[in-house]
Motif scaffolding. Structure first.
Motif, PDB file in Angstrom:
ATOM      1  N   THR A  84      10.636   5.213  12.466  1.00 36.36           N
ATOM      2  CA  THR A  84      11.183   3.854  12.470  1.00 36.36           C
ATOM      3  C   THR A  84      12.695   3.822  12.609  1.00 36.36           C
ATOM      4  O   THR A  84      13.249   2.803  13.000  1.00 36.36           O
ATOM      5  CB  THR A  84      10.804   3.111  11.178  1.00 36.36           C
ATOM      6  N   ILE A 110       5.540  -1.308  10.829  1.00 36.01           N
ATOM      7  CA  ILE A 110       6.134  -2.071  11.936  1.00 36.01           C
ATOM      8  C   ILE A 110       5.817  -3.559  11.777  1.00 36.01           C
ATOM      9  O   ILE A 110       6.699  -4.413  11.956  1.00 36.01           O
ATOM     10  CB  ILE A 110       5.625  -1.544  13.300  1.00 36.01           C
ATOM     11  N   ALA A 111       4.583  -3.889  11.428  1.00 35.10           N
ATOM     12  CA  ALA A 111       4.210  -5.299  11.223  1.00 35.10           C
ATOM     13  C   ALA A 111       5.003  -5.896  10.061  1.00 35.10           C
ATOM     14  O   ALA A 111       5.469  -7.038  10.133  1.00 35.10           O
ATOM     15  CB  ALA A 111       2.705  -5.412  10.962  1.00 35.10           C
ATOM     16  N   ALA A 163       7.994  -4.964   9.088  1.00 29.75           N
ATOM     17  CA  ALA A 163       9.379  -5.135   9.538  1.00 29.75           C
ATOM     18  C   ALA A 163       9.526  -6.398  10.387  1.00 29.75           C
ATOM     19  O   ALA A 163      10.496  -7.149  10.231  1.00 29.75           O
ATOM     20  CB  ALA A 163       9.833  -3.904  10.333  1.00 29.75           C
ATOM     21  N   LYS A 164       8.573  -6.650  11.263  1.00 33.69           N
ATOM     22  CA  LYS A 164       8.624  -7.855  12.102  1.00 33.69           C
ATOM     23  C   LYS A 164       8.551  -9.119  11.250  1.00 33.69           C
ATOM     24  O   LYS A 164       9.286 -10.080  11.493  1.00 33.69           O
ATOM     25  CB  LYS A 164       7.509  -7.842  13.137  1.00 33.69           C
ATOM     26  N   ARG A 165       7.669  -9.121  10.236  1.00 38.77           N
ATOM     27  CA  ARG A 165       7.589 -10.279   9.327  1.00 38.77           C
ATOM     28  C   ARG A 165       8.889 -10.462   8.566  1.00 38.77           C
ATOM     29  O   ARG A 165       9.376 -11.567   8.388  1.00 38.77           O
ATOM     30  CB  ARG A 165       6.429 -10.096   8.333  1.00 38.77           C
ATOM     31  N   TRP A 166       9.473  -9.362   8.129  1.00 35.78           N
ATOM     32  CA  TRP A 166      10.699  -9.391   7.351  1.00 35.78           C
ATOM     33  C   TRP A 166      11.830  -9.991   8.176  1.00 35.78           C
ATOM     34  O   TRP A 166      12.574 -10.845   7.702  1.00 35.78           O
ATOM     35  CB  TRP A 166      11.030  -7.963   6.910  1.00 35.78           C
ATOM     36  N   VAL A 167      11.962  -9.557   9.429  1.00 37.64           N
ATOM     37  CA  VAL A 167      12.999 -10.078  10.323  1.00 37.64           C
ATOM     38  C   VAL A 167      12.742 -11.550  10.614  1.00 37.64           C
ATOM     39  O   VAL A 167      13.677 -12.373  10.604  1.00 37.64           O
ATOM     40  CB  VAL A 167      13.063  -9.246  11.631  1.00 37.64           C
ATOM     41  N   GLN A 168      11.487 -11.911  10.859  1.00 39.08           N
ATOM     42  CA  GLN A 168      11.159 -13.308  11.145  1.00 39.08           C
ATOM     43  C   GLN A 168      11.488 -14.202   9.950  1.00 39.08           C
ATOM     44  O   GLN A 168      12.041 -15.285  10.120  1.00 39.08           O
ATOM     45  CB  GLN A 168       9.681 -13.448  11.517  1.00 39.08           C
ATOM     46  N   ALA A 184      15.335  -5.160  12.891  1.00 39.08           N
ATOM     47  CA  ALA A 184      15.186  -5.926  14.128  1.00 39.08           C
ATOM     48  C   ALA A 184      15.136  -5.015  15.355  1.00 39.08           C
ATOM     49  O   ALA A 184      14.551  -5.372  16.377  1.00 39.08           O
ATOM     50  CB  ALA A 184      16.332  -6.921  14.265  1.00 39.08           C
ATOM     51  N   SER A 185      15.750  -3.834  15.255  1.00 45.37           N
ATOM     52  CA  SER A 185      15.797  -2.960  16.423  1.00 45.37           C
ATOM     53  C   SER A 185      14.609  -2.000  16.508  1.00 45.37           C
ATOM     54  O   SER A 185      14.573  -1.129  17.368  1.00 45.37           O
ATOM     55  CB  SER A 185      17.100  -2.150  16.406  1.00 45.37           C
ATOM     56  N   ALA A 208       8.527  -1.972  19.452  1.00 44.12           N
ATOM     57  CA  ALA A 208       7.309  -2.774  19.278  1.00 44.12           C
ATOM     58  C   ALA A 208       6.084  -1.936  19.139  1.00 44.12           C
ATOM     59  O   ALA A 208       5.950  -0.827  19.362  1.00 44.12           O
ATOM     60  CB  ALA A 208       7.119  -3.695  20.461  1.00 44.12           C
TER      61      ALA A 208
END
Length: 157
Positions: free
Chosen positions: A85, A120-121, A123-128, A153-154, A157
């Motif tokens: 990651t 990864i999922a 992290a995406k929720r956290w950024v959103q 954020a980086s 995907a």
């Protein structure tokens, strides 16, 4: 007078293993509980006896059925998930950080393991969630530092 503690070398000799094995076990959270006084590591005799009694088995298959992994899942240790990651290792190794951030993990016996897709999922929720709260993820390219939010954020995907 009865001896109440064993040092690392005495326990290694008792179990016919290397002191380095005991050191590795301590870093992995395995083995009997120990006390550290300054640089000296000692094992209470009662803890050694307790650990030995818990290690007794009637057959080789007894503990193998305790761990059931989801099919198709490849679990990673903290160092591997940090590498994949690009996130700092301490996020995965420190219990307080994992709990505070809600990082998904599994306990496999005494070890902590991570599923790449779940992380990864997360992290995406956290950024959103951060973006929904109006926190800007963009960072100044000339800046040498990188925030945790920018690192999340980086992620690929």
């Amino acid at each position: 007078m009865q001896k109440m503690m064993m040092n690392e070398n005495e326990l290694a000799t008792r179990w016919n293993i290397s002191p380095k094995t005991l050191q590795r076990w301590r870093s992995e959270g395995r083995g009997p509980r120990f006390m550290k006084m300054s640089k000296r590591v000692v094992y209470p005799i009662d803890e050694v006896f307790d650990f030995e009694s818990k290690a007794l088995r009637a057959s080789t298959w007894e503990r193998a059925s305790d761990v059931v992994l989801p099919s198709g899942s490849t679990l990673m240790d903290p160092r591997e998930i940090s590498y994949v990651t690009g996130l700092p290792l301490y996020l995965f190794t420190q219990k307080q950080m994992r709990e505070a951030l809600g990082i998904p993990h599994r306990r496999v016996q005494k070890l902590i393991r991570f599923d790449r897709d779940e992380v990864i999922a997360w992290a995406k929720r956290w950024v959103q969630d951060a973006q929904d709260q109006g926190i800007d993820v963009k960072v100044d390219p000339s800046s040498q530092s990188r925030s945790l939010l920018h690192a999340l954020a980086s992620l690929p995907a």
